[in-house]
Design an enzyme around this catalytic site. Sequence first.
Site, PDB file in Angstrom:
ATOM      1  N   GLY A 190       0.739  -1.207   0.028  1.00  7.17           N
ATOM      2  CA  GLY A 190      -0.024   0.056  -0.104  1.00  7.17           C
ATOM      3  C   GLY A 190       0.967   1.186  -0.033  1.00  7.17           C
ATOM      4  CD  GLU A 191       4.133   2.662   2.829  1.00 11.83           C
ATOM      5  OE1 GLU A 191       5.417   2.669   2.787  1.00 11.83           O
ATOM      6  OE2 GLU A 191       3.714   2.432   4.113  1.00 11.83           O
ATOM      7  CB  ALA A 192       1.440   5.853  -3.016  1.00 15.41           C
TER       8      ALA A 192
END
Length: 336
Positions: free
Chosen positions: A303-305
């Site tokens: 996640g988290e880009a």
Amino acid sequence: MSAEFSTLSAFRDLLEAAPGADQTALGEAEARNGQLTKPPGALGRLEDMAIWYAGWRGTARPEITAPQVIVFAGNHGVTAQGISAFPAEVTEQMVLNFQHGGAAINQLSRAAGATLDVIALSLETPTADFTQGPAMQEDEVVAALNAGWNAVNPDADLLVVGEMGIGNTTSAAAIAHALYGGVAEDWVGRGTGVDDAGMVNKARVVREGVAAHGAGDALDILRCLGGRELAAMAGAIARARNLRIPVILDGFICSAAAATLAETVPGALDHVIAGHASAEAAHGAVLAKLGKEPVLRLNMRLGEASGAAVAINVLKSAVACHSGMATFAEAGVSDG
């Protein structure tokens, strides 16, 4: 920037009025691609990506010099159902890690030459437990959509959005189940690393949430089953379209948020490519529904880009070749 909309209906109107790609630039980029010093199609998908990018930026020879990465963080009341391997406090702890430069996305953004903005959304006030009632009221989801809309830098020439929020894979699974049907088990995954019993519990939670709130339109599904960070990602993606800034999607949660736009207005994600296919089981199914072929397959699930941030350099490479290579005429090379 002040809020552009105060209701979901007004946000829907903005989606419907969003501009398309510049057809003149698209045609000129296609023509240029056919004249470059390489066999036709030799750069594969890099050629398609460069032409797509050129169309949205309105020039046949674009450059990528100002990518923006935004990570939105939110907390979910549904964590009360025991659906995560980590407590909700981890959301705020990870936000501090982002702000101090210690997370993966800090390193990946730096490697891609991108600015990184981290926006925490009312972490002290989790959304409601969607097995008990709607996750958000209209004013709450509109505020989150506006937070995303207003976070986009109009001077950026590429946008990546990501998230941090304990419990948000359950939220994303519920959205996907509500939008695309099937059974809850089709859409739930390990998330932060839950065991088999945790998977059964997540499926129960998703099933209950969708039974209660899955009958509305896509934006209402986002309100009832989503989280502030999912809504903010949707708002940022919509704002990027308004500004003709191309977007690279991240993983399952980002894609589920984006899907609510695609299900609201056909073509709402034409300015978007999928950065990667994550290891979260249902991500590939969502991308298939969106008609997006991922750029990378690296078995990432952070996640988290992070996956989309890695893809920035692939798109940069595509654009650099397209805009920087000589044509046959310029190089004095015979194309016959």
